[in-house]
Design a protein around this motif. Structure first.
Motif, PDB file in Angstrom:
ATOM      1  N   THR A  43       0.228   2.516   1.613  1.00  0.00           N
ATOM      2  CA  THR A  43       0.413   3.734   0.809  1.00  0.00           C
ATOM      3  C   THR A  43      -0.472   4.828   1.386  1.00  0.00           C
ATOM      4  N   ARG A  44      -1.787   4.655   1.252  1.00  0.00           N
ATOM      5  CA  ARG A  44      -2.737   5.688   1.670  1.00  0.00           C
ATOM      6  C   ARG A  44      -2.669   6.002   3.159  1.00  0.00           C
ATOM      7  N   THR A  45      -2.713   4.977   3.992  1.00  0.00           N
ATOM      8  CA  THR A  45      -2.841   5.230   5.425  1.00  0.00           C
ATOM      9  C   THR A  45      -1.598   5.956   5.933  1.00  0.00           C
ATOM     10  N   ARG A  46      -0.425   5.444   5.575  1.00  0.00           N
ATOM     11  CA  ARG A  46       0.813   6.059   6.069  1.00  0.00           C
ATOM     12  C   ARG A  46       0.961   7.482   5.538  1.00  0.00           C
ATOM     13  N   MET A 101       0.642   3.812  14.178  1.00  0.00           N
ATOM     14  CA  MET A 101       1.327   2.539  14.023  1.00  0.00           C
ATOM     15  C   MET A 101       0.467   1.508  13.293  1.00  0.00           C
ATOM     16  N   ARG A 102       1.103   0.799  12.383  1.00  0.00           N
ATOM     17  CA  ARG A 102       0.496  -0.373  11.730  1.00  0.00           C
ATOM     18  C   ARG A 102       1.406  -1.561  11.993  1.00  0.00           C
ATOM     19  N   HIS A 103       0.778  -2.702  12.288  1.00  0.00           N
ATOM     20  CA  HIS A 103       1.562  -3.878  12.680  1.00  0.00           C
ATOM     21  C   HIS A 103       0.781  -5.129  12.251  1.00  0.00           C
ATOM     22  N   GLU A 143      -8.435  -4.603  13.632  1.00  0.00           N
ATOM     23  CA  GLU A 143      -9.169  -3.346  13.487  1.00  0.00           C
ATOM     24  C   GLU A 143      -8.411  -2.340  12.642  1.00  0.00           C
ATOM     25  N   HIS A 144      -9.148  -1.392  12.108  1.00  0.00           N
ATOM     26  CA  HIS A 144      -8.574  -0.279  11.344  1.00  0.00           C
ATOM     27  C   HIS A 144      -9.505   0.915  11.598  1.00  0.00           C
ATOM     28  N   PRO A 145      -9.452   1.450  12.833  1.00  0.00           N
ATOM     29  CA  PRO A 145     -10.484   2.420  13.219  1.00  0.00           C
ATOM     30  C   PRO A 145     -10.522   3.690  12.380  1.00  0.00           C
ATOM     31  N   THR A 146      -9.359   4.206  11.956  1.00  0.00           N
ATOM     32  CA  THR A 146      -9.407   5.467  11.195  1.00  0.00           C
ATOM     33  C   THR A 146      -9.985   5.224   9.800  1.00  0.00           C
ATOM     34  N   GLN A 147      -9.772   4.008   9.260  1.00  0.00           N
ATOM     35  CA  GLN A 147     -10.382   3.684   7.964  1.00  0.00           C
ATOM     36  C   GLN A 147     -11.907   3.631   8.109  1.00  0.00           C
ATOM     37  N   ALA A 148     -12.385   3.035   9.212  1.00  0.00           N
ATOM     38  CA  ALA A 148     -13.840   2.964   9.411  1.00  0.00           C
ATOM     39  C   ALA A 148     -14.429   4.370   9.522  1.00  0.00           C
ATOM     40  N   GLY A 200     -10.469  -9.081   6.392  1.00  0.00           N
ATOM     41  CA  GLY A 200     -10.501  -7.632   6.110  1.00  0.00           C
ATOM     42  C   GLY A 200     -10.801  -6.822   7.364  1.00  0.00           C
ATOM     43  N   ARG A 201      -9.781  -6.142   7.874  1.00  0.00           N
ATOM     44  CA  ARG A 201      -9.985  -5.379   9.123  1.00  0.00           C
ATOM     45  C   ARG A 201     -10.847  -4.143   8.888  1.00  0.00           C
ATOM     46  N   THR A 202     -10.867  -3.637   7.640  1.00  0.00           N
ATOM     47  CA  THR A 202     -11.669  -2.425   7.413  1.00  0.00           C
ATOM     48  C   THR A 202     -13.157  -2.729   7.601  1.00  0.00           C
ATOM     49  N   VAL A 203     -13.591  -3.885   7.088  1.00  0.00           N
ATOM     50  CA  VAL A 203     -15.015  -4.221   7.243  1.00  0.00           C
ATOM     51  C   VAL A 203     -15.344  -4.617   8.678  1.00  0.00           C
ATOM     52  N   THR A 237     -13.816  -5.349  -1.327  1.00  0.00           N
ATOM     53  CA  THR A 237     -12.527  -5.475  -0.621  1.00  0.00           C
ATOM     54  C   THR A 237     -11.615  -6.453  -1.368  1.00  0.00           C
ATOM     55  N   ARG A 238     -10.347  -6.340  -1.068  1.00  0.00           N
ATOM     56  CA  ARG A 238      -9.297  -7.160  -1.667  1.00  0.00           C
ATOM     57  C   ARG A 238      -9.149  -8.474  -0.880  1.00  0.00           C
ATOM     58  N   ILE A 239      -8.801  -9.550  -1.574  1.00  0.00           N
ATOM     59  CA  ILE A 239      -8.410 -10.776  -0.858  1.00  0.00           C
ATOM     60  C   ILE A 239      -7.115 -10.452  -0.108  1.00  0.00           C
ATOM     61  N   GLN A 240      -7.126 -10.603   1.220  1.00  0.00           N
ATOM     62  CA  GLN A 240      -5.990 -10.181   2.052  1.00  0.00           C
ATOM     63  C   GLN A 240      -4.910 -11.268   2.014  1.00  0.00           C
ATOM     64  N   GLU A 241      -4.228 -11.368   0.874  1.00  0.00           N
ATOM     65  CA  GLU A 241      -3.334 -12.509   0.627  1.00  0.00           C
ATOM     66  C   GLU A 241      -2.269 -12.665   1.703  1.00  0.00           C
ATOM     67  N   HIS A 286     -14.267   1.210  -1.843  1.00  0.00           N
ATOM     68  CA  HIS A 286     -13.214   0.197  -1.666  1.00  0.00           C
ATOM     69  C   HIS A 286     -12.156   0.887  -0.801  1.00  0.00           C
ATOM     70  N   PRO A 287     -11.627   0.212   0.227  1.00  0.00           N
ATOM     71  CA  PRO A 287     -10.623   0.902   1.058  1.00  0.00           C
ATOM     72  C   PRO A 287      -9.320   1.130   0.291  1.00  0.00           C
ATOM     73  N   LEU A 288      -9.134   0.393  -0.803  1.00  0.00           N
ATOM     74  CA  LEU A 288      -7.917   0.415  -1.625  1.00  0.00           C
ATOM     75  C   LEU A 288      -6.750  -0.162  -0.817  1.00  0.00           C
ATOM     76  N   PRO A 289      -5.773  -0.772  -1.439  1.00  0.00           N
ATOM     77  CA  PRO A 289      -5.626  -0.883  -2.880  1.00  0.00           C
ATOM     78  C   PRO A 289      -6.600  -1.894  -3.486  1.00  0.00           C
ATOM     79  N   ARG A 290      -7.162  -1.556  -4.683  1.00  0.00           N
ATOM     80  CA  ARG A 290      -7.911  -2.576  -5.421  1.00  0.00           C
ATOM     81  C   ARG A 290      -6.873  -3.429  -6.128  1.00  0.00           C
TER      82      ARG A 290
HETATM   83  C1  NCD Z   1      -6.666  -1.672   3.854  1.00  0.00           C
HETATM   84  C2  NCD Z   1      -5.825  -2.250   4.981  1.00  0.00           C
HETATM   85  O1  NCD Z   1      -4.620  -2.076   5.003  1.00  0.00           O
HETATM   86  O2  NCD Z   1      -6.452  -2.892   5.814  1.00  0.00           O
HETATM   87  N1  NCD Z   1      -6.042  -0.642   3.152  1.00  0.00           N
HETATM   88  C3  NCD Z   1      -6.047   0.620   3.680  1.00  0.00           C
HETATM   89  O3  NCD Z   1      -5.627   0.859   4.791  1.00  0.00           O
HETATM   90  N2  NCD Z   1      -6.596   1.589   2.931  1.00  0.00           N
HETATM   91  C4  NCD Z   1      -7.251  -2.707   2.959  1.00  0.00           C
HETATM   92  C5  NCD Z   1      -6.346  -3.606   2.183  1.00  0.00           C
HETATM   93  O4  NCD Z   1      -5.121  -3.579   2.316  1.00  0.00           O
HETATM   94  O5  NCD Z   1      -6.889  -4.389   1.394  1.00  0.00           O
END
Ligand code: NCD
Length: 337
Positions: free
Chosen positions: A56-59, A106-108, A134-139, A171-174, A233-237, A272-276
């Motif tokens: 949602t947010r990133t795109r 791109m996200r993949h 990795e998620h460089p723009t989130q970092a 969790g790629r953000t951390v 962070t969320r459990i990355q199910e 929190h990077p969200l989504p919570r």
């Molecule tokens: C994160 C992600 O996709 O890695 N969300 C985001 O980009 N803001 C974290 C997550 O999905 O839990």
């Protein structure tokens, strides 16, 4: 680093001076992000926004950032809407789509795939998250938020005390944030996760090699009592072998107002990077924190637009031209948030 025409694939590409540059350009984007001014600096430019995982947010913030600079956005979401589902390779997809775009985000789901894609792309590619890598723009937006939140309290990033909480394995953000913190001095990092979801050793040793103090724990409350930032962070199910396995870890570390009042310092900032995950069985950040002024999650999400505008402006080499192509807006722009 040279930004013009460069793929942004990993936070490891950045030196401290580059971070300062991104943050300065992000600051200069505020009148545009707040809709007090408009700019046409990217008029005619096309962003190929390709998201093969939910987002949602990133795109949307990548797309909004490009629109706010005057450019157009073409979206592809999900494999089912792409010829990849007909067996087309990433190489061919990259060759074709980069012919239609000036820059691609791109996200993949596969670690390393965005980098592979970039090798076949004729235009710069920005990584919006590749699997658990990795998620460089989130970092960047996380550190920008940390910097803003601390500077309002007279502090800088050097000397930061941060707890990272939850699924630190997937969790790629951390992961990207750990890389980034290695550029700074004297950081205290408390890593709170179930043992099975602990931060991979490479990040822990990287932090320690940078001279940072790292604490590893399975307990929440003692580890949020002495930090500036509690980063949940969320459990990355989606990365687990099964949902049943992910269920084992949901709701292990819940932060709500009463825990905050009892254990945190009065000014600890919650991120929190969200989504919570707000489902009852998880509820990692309770909605009773929503009126807590130290809950920074929505400021953090808004900062994503500024950071992504800055990256587009730098990669497409228009950062110095944004104001030249600007106008005041004629519409009511007294935004409430
Ligand atoms: C994160 C992600 O996709 O890695 N969300 C985001 O980009 N803001 C974290 C997550 O999905 O839990």
């Amino acid at each position: 680093m040279e930004f013009t025409g460069t793929h942004i694939l990993s936070i490891k590409q950045f030196e401290r001076v580059d971070i300062d540059r991104v943050f300065a350009v992000a600051d200069s984007m505020k009148p545009y992000a707040q809709r007090n001014k408009v700019t046409r600096v990217l008029q005619g430019a096309i962003l190929g926004n390709m998201f093969f995982e939910p987002s949602t947010r990133t795109r949307i913030s990548f797309g909004s950032a490009f629109n706010l600079l005057g450019g157009n956005v073409r979206e592809t979401t999900g494999f089912e809407n792409s010829a990849i589902s007909k067996g087309e390779s990433l190489y061919d997809t990259a060759r074709v789509l980069s012919g239609y775009s000036d820059v691609i985000c791109m996200r993949h789901p596969t670690a390393g795939s965005v980098s592979d894609f970039s090798k076949a792309s004729c235009v710069p590619v920005i990584n919006g998250g590749d699997g658990d890598n990795e998620h460089p723009t989130q970092a960047l937006l996380d550190l920008y938020t940390i910097s803003n939140e601390l500077s309002s309290k007279g502090r800088s990033i050097d000397g930061l005390r941060i707890a990272m909480i939850g699924d630190l394995k997937y969790g790629r953000t951390v992961h990207s944030l750990c890389h980034l913190l290695c550029l700074y001095k004297n950081i205290y990092v408390s890593l709170v996760s179930p043992n099975e979801l602990s931060m991979p050793e490479e990040f822990v040793s990287e932090l320690r090699s940078a001279g940072h103090e790292v604490i590893i724990s399975e307990e929440l409350t003692p580890n949020i009592s002495n930090v500036d930032i509690a980063y949940s962070t969320r459990i990355q199910e989606e990365r687990f072998p099964s949902l049943e396995e992910a269920d084992l870890y949901r709701g292990r570390f819940r932060l709500n107002q009463s825990i905050y009042t009892q254990y945190c310092e009065p000014n600890t900032v919650i991120m929190h990077p969200l989504p919570r995950d707000s489902r009852t069985e998880a509820n990692e950040l309770d909605s009773d924190l929503d009126t807590n002024p130290n809950l920074a999650i929505f400021r953090q999400a808004n900062n994503g637009v500024l950071i992504r505008m800055a990256l587009f402006a730098l990669v497409l080499d228009v950062a110095h031209l944004v104001d030249k192509y600007a106008d005041d807006v004629p519409w009511f722009s007294g935004r409430g948030c």
